[in-house]
Design a protein around this motif. Structure first.
Motif, PDB file in Angstrom:
ATOM      1  N   MET A   1      -2.237  -0.792 -11.421  1.00 42.47           N
ATOM      2  CA  MET A   1      -1.613  -0.922 -10.109  1.00 42.47           C
ATOM      3  C   MET A   1      -0.098  -0.944 -10.315  1.00 42.47           C
ATOM      4  O   MET A   1       0.422  -1.675 -11.144  1.00 42.47           O
ATOM      5  CB  MET A   1      -2.102  -2.211  -9.436  1.00 42.47           C
ATOM      6  N   THR A   2       0.595  -0.134  -9.546  1.00 42.70           N
ATOM      7  CA  THR A   2       2.044  -0.071  -9.667  1.00 42.70           C
ATOM      8  C   THR A   2       2.686  -1.279  -8.995  1.00 42.70           C
ATOM      9  O   THR A   2       2.076  -1.985  -8.198  1.00 42.70           O
ATOM     10  CB  THR A   2       2.585   1.217  -9.019  1.00 42.70           C
ATOM     11  N   ALA A   3       3.952  -1.501  -9.331  1.00 41.48           N
ATOM     12  CA  ALA A   3       4.676  -2.643  -8.762  1.00 41.48           C
ATOM     13  C   ALA A   3       4.865  -2.480  -7.257  1.00 41.48           C
ATOM     14  O   ALA A   3       4.767  -3.451  -6.503  1.00 41.48           O
ATOM     15  CB  ALA A   3       6.024  -2.792  -9.459  1.00 41.48           C
ATOM     16  N   LYS A   4       5.113  -1.239  -6.807  1.00 42.41           N
ATOM     17  CA  LYS A   4       5.278  -0.996  -5.364  1.00 42.41           C
ATOM     18  C   LYS A   4       4.006  -1.335  -4.599  1.00 42.41           C
ATOM     19  O   LYS A   4       4.055  -1.942  -3.540  1.00 42.41           O
ATOM     20  CB  LYS A   4       5.642   0.469  -5.101  1.00 42.41           C
ATOM     21  N   ARG A   5       2.884  -0.933  -5.148  1.00 45.05           N
ATOM     22  CA  ARG A   5       1.613  -1.188  -4.487  1.00 45.05           C
ATOM     23  C   ARG A   5       1.319  -2.684  -4.457  1.00 45.05           C
ATOM     24  O   ARG A   5       0.836  -3.218  -3.460  1.00 45.05           O
ATOM     25  CB  ARG A   5       0.489  -0.448  -5.192  1.00 45.05           C
ATOM     26  N   ALA A   6       1.621  -3.388  -5.544  1.00 45.45           N
ATOM     27  CA  ALA A   6       1.394  -4.835  -5.592  1.00 45.45           C
ATOM     28  C   ALA A   6       2.263  -5.550  -4.563  1.00 45.45           C
ATOM     29  O   ALA A   6       1.809  -6.480  -3.887  1.00 45.45           O
ATOM     30  CB  ALA A   6       1.668  -5.372  -6.991  1.00 45.45           C
ATOM     31  N   VAL A   7       3.505  -5.114  -4.421  1.00 45.61           N
ATOM     32  CA  VAL A   7       4.398  -5.710  -3.422  1.00 45.61           C
ATOM     33  C   VAL A   7       3.872  -5.431  -2.021  1.00 45.61           C
ATOM     34  O   VAL A   7       3.860  -6.314  -1.153  1.00 45.61           O
ATOM     35  CB  VAL A   7       5.841  -5.182  -3.594  1.00 45.61           C
ATOM     36  N   GLY A   8       3.401  -4.217  -1.765  1.00 42.48           N
ATOM     37  CA  GLY A   8       2.863  -3.866  -0.454  1.00 42.48           C
ATOM     38  C   GLY A   8       1.634  -4.690  -0.106  1.00 42.48           C
ATOM     39  O   GLY A   8       1.501  -5.185   1.018  1.00 42.48           O
ATOM     40  N   ILE A   9       0.744  -4.875  -1.067  1.00 41.04           N
ATOM     41  CA  ILE A   9      -0.455  -5.678  -0.826  1.00 41.04           C
ATOM     42  C   ILE A   9      -0.072  -7.131  -0.583  1.00 41.04           C
ATOM     43  O   ILE A   9      -0.633  -7.797   0.297  1.00 41.04           O
ATOM     44  CB  ILE A   9      -1.440  -5.538  -2.009  1.00 41.04           C
ATOM     45  N   THR A  10       0.896  -7.638  -1.336  1.00 39.91           N
ATOM     46  CA  THR A  10       1.350  -9.020  -1.159  1.00 39.91           C
ATOM     47  C   THR A  10       1.955  -9.220   0.222  1.00 39.91           C
ATOM     48  O   THR A  10       1.665 -10.214   0.909  1.00 39.91           O
ATOM     49  CB  THR A  10       2.368  -9.392  -2.252  1.00 39.91           C
ATOM     50  N   VAL A  11       2.787  -8.294   0.662  1.00 40.55           N
ATOM     51  CA  VAL A  11       3.410  -8.396   1.988  1.00 40.55           C
ATOM     52  C   VAL A  11       2.352  -8.344   3.080  1.00 40.55           C
ATOM     53  O   VAL A  11       2.386  -9.128   4.030  1.00 40.55           O
ATOM     54  CB  VAL A  11       4.481  -7.294   2.174  1.00 40.55           C
TER      55      VAL A  11
END
Length: 143
Positions: A1-11
């Protein structure tokens, strides 16, 4: 999982958790009911408008009169409007099923509706199936 995707899921998770206290109160539940009834009536109209804008921006993006730097922006707007249209289409279908104006099979197989709105539901099913096929072809074509 990329960092962008992890941030999006967290948000998205934080927004969902932030909405829970709002909808668990009576005014929050009333607001959600008003939004749902509004979307039941107008999500199909918004879907139509989004796909119309998608076609217009697709034609603008394909036109060679437009400079290259503007064409790239037009292509990005075209893709974004297409995704918005698909999201609204999904919203429209789910809300129609929840409102019991259509069944789950009606969303996939045209003219299965036994209610009085047979033609409208069948044509809508054909249109949504074709839009999903166009989306899939567009995704595969880029590869």
């Amino acid at each position: 999982m990329t960092a962008k995707r992890a941030v999006g899921i967290t948000v998205a998770a934080l927004i969902a958790l932030g909405m829970f206290p709002v909808v668990s109160t009576q005014p929050g539940a009333d607001a959600v009911a008003h939004v749902q009834s509004f979307l039941e009536l107008y999500s199909g109209v918004f879907t139509l408008l989004a796909f119309t804008a998608t076609v217009v921006w697709g034609l603008i993006a394909a036109d060679r009169i437009v400079p290259a730097r503007h064409r790239i922006l037009a292509q990005a707007l075209h893709r974004m409007l297409g995704m918005v249209g698909l999201g609204l289409l999904g919203t429209h279908i789910v809300l129609q099923i929840l409102a019991e104006r259509a069944g789950i099979l009606d969303a996939v197989i045209p003219f299965m509706d036994t209610r009085a709105r047979l033609v409208a539901t069948g044509l809508g099913t054909i249109a949504s199936d074709l839009l999903i096929v166009v989306f899939a072809i567009g995704m595969v074509r880029g590869r």
